[in-house]
Design a protein around this motif. Structure first.
Motif, PDB file in Angstrom:
ATOM      1  N   VAL A 184       4.838  -7.252  -5.445  1.00 55.98           N
ATOM      2  CA  VAL A 184       4.971  -8.678  -5.355  1.00 55.98           C
ATOM      3  C   VAL A 184       4.666  -9.137  -4.049  1.00 55.98           C
ATOM      4  N   GLY A 185       4.403 -10.339  -3.626  1.00 54.53           N
ATOM      5  CA  GLY A 185       3.917 -10.840  -2.513  1.00 54.53           C
ATOM      6  C   GLY A 185       2.362 -11.509  -2.890  1.00 54.53           C
ATOM      7  N   THR A 186       1.637 -11.742  -1.764  1.00 51.76           N
ATOM      8  CA  THR A 186       0.067 -12.236  -1.734  1.00 51.76           C
ATOM      9  C   THR A 186      -0.337 -10.738  -1.813  1.00 51.76           C
ATOM     10  N   ALA A 187      -1.745 -10.975  -2.362  1.00 54.31           N
ATOM     11  CA  ALA A 187      -2.731  -9.784  -2.262  1.00 54.31           C
ATOM     12  C   ALA A 187      -2.862  -9.054  -1.032  1.00 54.31           C
ATOM     13  N   SER A 188      -2.678  -9.990   0.086  1.00 56.15           N
ATOM     14  CA  SER A 188      -2.820  -9.223   1.515  1.00 56.15           C
ATOM     15  C   SER A 188      -1.420  -8.215   1.551  1.00 56.15           C
ATOM     16  N   ASP A 189      -0.372  -8.982   1.212  1.00 57.73           N
ATOM     17  CA  ASP A 189       1.069  -8.287   1.394  1.00 57.73           C
ATOM     18  C   ASP A 189       1.077  -6.898   0.471  1.00 57.73           C
ATOM     19  N   ILE A 190       0.469  -7.106  -0.684  1.00 60.67           N
ATOM     20  CA  ILE A 190       0.357  -5.941  -1.352  1.00 60.67           C
ATOM     21  C   ILE A 190      -0.595  -4.690  -1.068  1.00 60.67           C
ATOM     22  N   ARG A 191      -1.618  -5.138  -0.415  1.00 59.76           N
ATOM     23  CA  ARG A 191      -2.458  -4.339   0.043  1.00 59.76           C
ATOM     24  C   ARG A 191      -1.839  -3.673   1.318  1.00 59.76           C
ATOM     25  N   ASP A 192      -1.256  -4.258   2.029  1.00 59.83           N
ATOM     26  CA  ASP A 192      -0.585  -3.657   3.314  1.00 59.83           C
ATOM     27  C   ASP A 192       0.533  -2.801   2.943  1.00 59.83           C
ATOM     28  N   LYS A 193       1.378  -2.914   2.055  1.00 62.01           N
ATOM     29  CA  LYS A 193       2.338  -2.169   1.470  1.00 62.01           C
ATOM     30  C   LYS A 193       1.598  -0.915   0.782  1.00 62.01           C
ATOM     31  N   LEU A 194       0.628  -0.930   0.078  1.00 65.38           N
ATOM     32  CA  LEU A 194      -0.016   0.044  -0.624  1.00 65.38           C
ATOM     33  C   LEU A 194      -0.942   1.083   0.471  1.00 65.38           C
ATOM     34  N   GLU A 195      -1.580   0.331   1.417  1.00 61.50           N
ATOM     35  CA  GLU A 195      -2.080   0.947   2.709  1.00 61.50           C
ATOM     36  C   GLU A 195      -1.131   1.804   3.374  1.00 61.50           C
ATOM     37  N   THR A 196      -0.085   1.104   3.757  1.00 63.71           N
ATOM     38  CA  THR A 196       0.740   1.663   4.521  1.00 63.71           C
ATOM     39  C   THR A 196       1.597   2.894   3.697  1.00 63.71           C
ATOM     40  N   TYR A 197       1.826   2.735   2.436  1.00 68.53           N
ATOM     41  CA  TYR A 197       2.485   4.065   1.672  1.00 68.53           C
ATOM     42  C   TYR A 197       1.450   5.049   1.913  1.00 68.53           C
ATOM     43  N   ILE A 198       0.179   5.051   1.364  1.00 72.81           N
ATOM     44  CA  ILE A 198      -0.751   6.146   1.333  1.00 72.81           C
ATOM     45  C   ILE A 198      -0.870   6.705   2.672  1.00 72.81           C
ATOM     46  N   GLY A 199      -1.090   5.674   3.721  1.00 68.44           N
ATOM     47  CA  GLY A 199      -1.065   6.434   4.968  1.00 68.44           C
ATOM     48  C   GLY A 199      -0.104   7.263   5.481  1.00 68.44           C
ATOM     49  N   GLU A 200       1.189   6.842   5.189  1.00 68.36           N
ATOM     50  CA  GLU A 200       2.324   7.735   5.333  1.00 68.36           C
ATOM     51  C   GLU A 200       2.366   9.115   4.552  1.00 68.36           C
ATOM     52  N   VAL A 201       2.004   8.768   3.221  1.00 61.70           N
ATOM     53  CA  VAL A 201       2.073  10.225   2.441  1.00 61.70           C
ATOM     54  C   VAL A 201       0.842  11.049   2.437  1.00 61.70           C
ATOM     55  N   ALA A 202      -0.406  10.518   2.166  1.00 63.06           N
ATOM     56  CA  ALA A 202      -1.339  11.400   2.484  1.00 63.06           C
ATOM     57  C   ALA A 202      -1.650  11.791   4.110  1.00 63.06           C
TER      58      ALA A 202
END
Ligand code: G3I
Length: 392
Positions: free
Chosen positions: A147-165
């Motif tokens: 949910v949110g703008t493409a930029s918001d979605i990208r930020d959430k995904l990149e943050t999550y992958i950065g944390e996990v990987a």
């Protein structure tokens, strides 16, 4: 520095290849031809791996590929039969569900790494590797991500992958970065899931790029099912070619290979060959291998109708001919995997039959798709891939 004949002779003498006298002479007679150097001791050939029920899978496949299994952390930390089998047989482990976003980060900004950490600890204690599964899967994506703008979605995904990987950097040899992003229908290339609906196919780029940044040591895979069927495989190859053409970091292809007993092994192996034929040098992992003892029609998977009736809740309820067919298919597939250098990891989707997801999919009925029976004893399928002399 120029070496004289005398220097060379002195060198050979020092090696014990020549009698010292040969170096002492001042000249005159031609020195005797150097005695041949003693042949270096030939190390004994490695013992052949054991075969049959005394063999362990990781012994048998030690020089072929990682041999893995999907596990739940409780299975390998409880000291029971699963832990014993896991420790004895597998060189790679995949978290069956505890490394997915719905478990690790069910709400934005919160993380629950305990089960995944425990699996990593178990694997490392047993000299095994961990396959990460999966950084992004539409079925286990909490709603807040898309949910949110493409930029918001990208930020959430990149943050999550950065944390996990990032947390598991150096400890996970391969990640299923995206799982099941290819459409099952012939009308679309990409699965029309929440991710695609929200931002189009860009999320796939973002996931791979973020994973590479978080853990440059991990091999990055696109993973999907039904790659043994030409239509799905063709759409997957379209996605792969696009990623490669645009320089998106991609190292390999994961074939889930959830198979039915009646499939032709050559049809399955064609999936490996067609990816090899891309000439991109992609590694190939068999990521979720199991072979249902049923041979259901397509509508069974599409809508749960016309599925074969369950054989019964006891393994002995399954006719021997079914186990023989399953064992032969496992043998043919593993022979094919061994013959293909691009296959570097083969994982079963579970250890014992009684734990398989196939006991509940596509309908609830007892299934027996794996290498070990509910008691943890090796089945004919196990013997068929560990003992070439085993008569199926
Ligand atoms: O263990 C808990 C239990 O304590 C709890 O009471 C119960 C109800 O919440 O949940 C149990 O966990 C479930 C887990 O399976 C173990 O049974 C999770 O809810 C459930 O989501 C999980 O399902 C997994 C599914 O992926 C979704 O993550 C399956 O085990 C797993 O086999 C399946 O695996 C997928 C691959 O990732 C991708 N390819 C297809 C494959 C089969 O669907």
């Amino acid at each position: 520095m120029q070496y004289t004949a005398r220097d060379r002779l002195r060198f050979l003498a020092a090696l014990g290849a020549l009698p010292l006298s040969a170096c002492a002479g001042g000249g005159g007679s031609t020195p005797a031809a150097p005695a041949p150097l003693p042949a270096p001791p030939v190390p004994p050939p490695p013992p052949p791996p054991p075969t049959g029920s005394t063999a362990t899978l990781k012994q048998v496949f030690a020089t072929e590929f990682e041999i893995g299994a999907a596990v739940q952390t409780a299975q390998v930390t409880g000291g029971g039969v699963d832990q014993s089998l896991a420790e004895a047989h597998f060189s790679s482990f995949t978290s069956e569900f505890e490394m997915k976003a719905d478990i690790i980060s069910p709400t934005q900004g919160t993380y629950n790494f305990d089960p995944a950490d425990a699996l990593r600890t178990f694997a490392q204690a047993n000299g095994a590797k961990v396959r990460g599964h999966a950084l992004l899967w539409y079925r286990t994506t909490p709603g807040y991500f898309t949910v949110g703008t493409a930029s918001d979605i990208r930020d959430k995904l990149e943050t999550y992958i950065g944390e996990v990987a990032g947390r598991y950097a150096g400890d996970i040899y391969a990640w299923d970065v995206v799982n099941e992003v290819v459409s099952d229908s012939g009308t679309d290339t990409y699965r029309q899931d929440d991710w695609f609906q929200a931002v189009g196919q860009d999320y796939i780029d973002w996931a791979f790029t973020a994973a590479r940044a978080a853990d440059p040591s991990a091999k990055l895979f696109i993973n999907d099912y039904s790659t043994e069927f030409a239509g799905k495989r063709g759409r997957l190859i379209t996605v792969i070619r696009d990623l490669l053409d645009r320089g998106i970091p991609l190292d390999g292809v994961g074939h889930q290979f959830h198979l039915s007993r009646g499939i032709d092994p050559n049809q399955v192996l064609a999936a490996i060959d067609e990816i090899d034929a891309l000439g991109a040098g992609l590694e190939q992992h068999v990521t979720e291998l199991d072979i249902s003892v049923y041979n259901d029609p397509p509508e069974c998977f599409a809508s749960g109708v016309n599925c074969q009736t369950g054989y019964g809740t006891a393994p002995s309820d399954v006719p021997d001919r079914v186990y023989q067919e399953q064992a032969q298919l496992y043998r043919d597939l593993f022979d094919g995997f061994k013959a293909r250098d691009s296959v570097t990891s083969v994982s079963l989707w579970g250890i014992r039959d009684s734990q398989s997801w196939l006991n509940n999919y596509p309908v609830s009925r007892s299934n027996y798709p794996l290498l070990f029976d509910p008691d943890g004893d090796p089945k004919s399928a196990f013997l068929a891939i560990t003992d070439p002399d085993y008569v199926i």
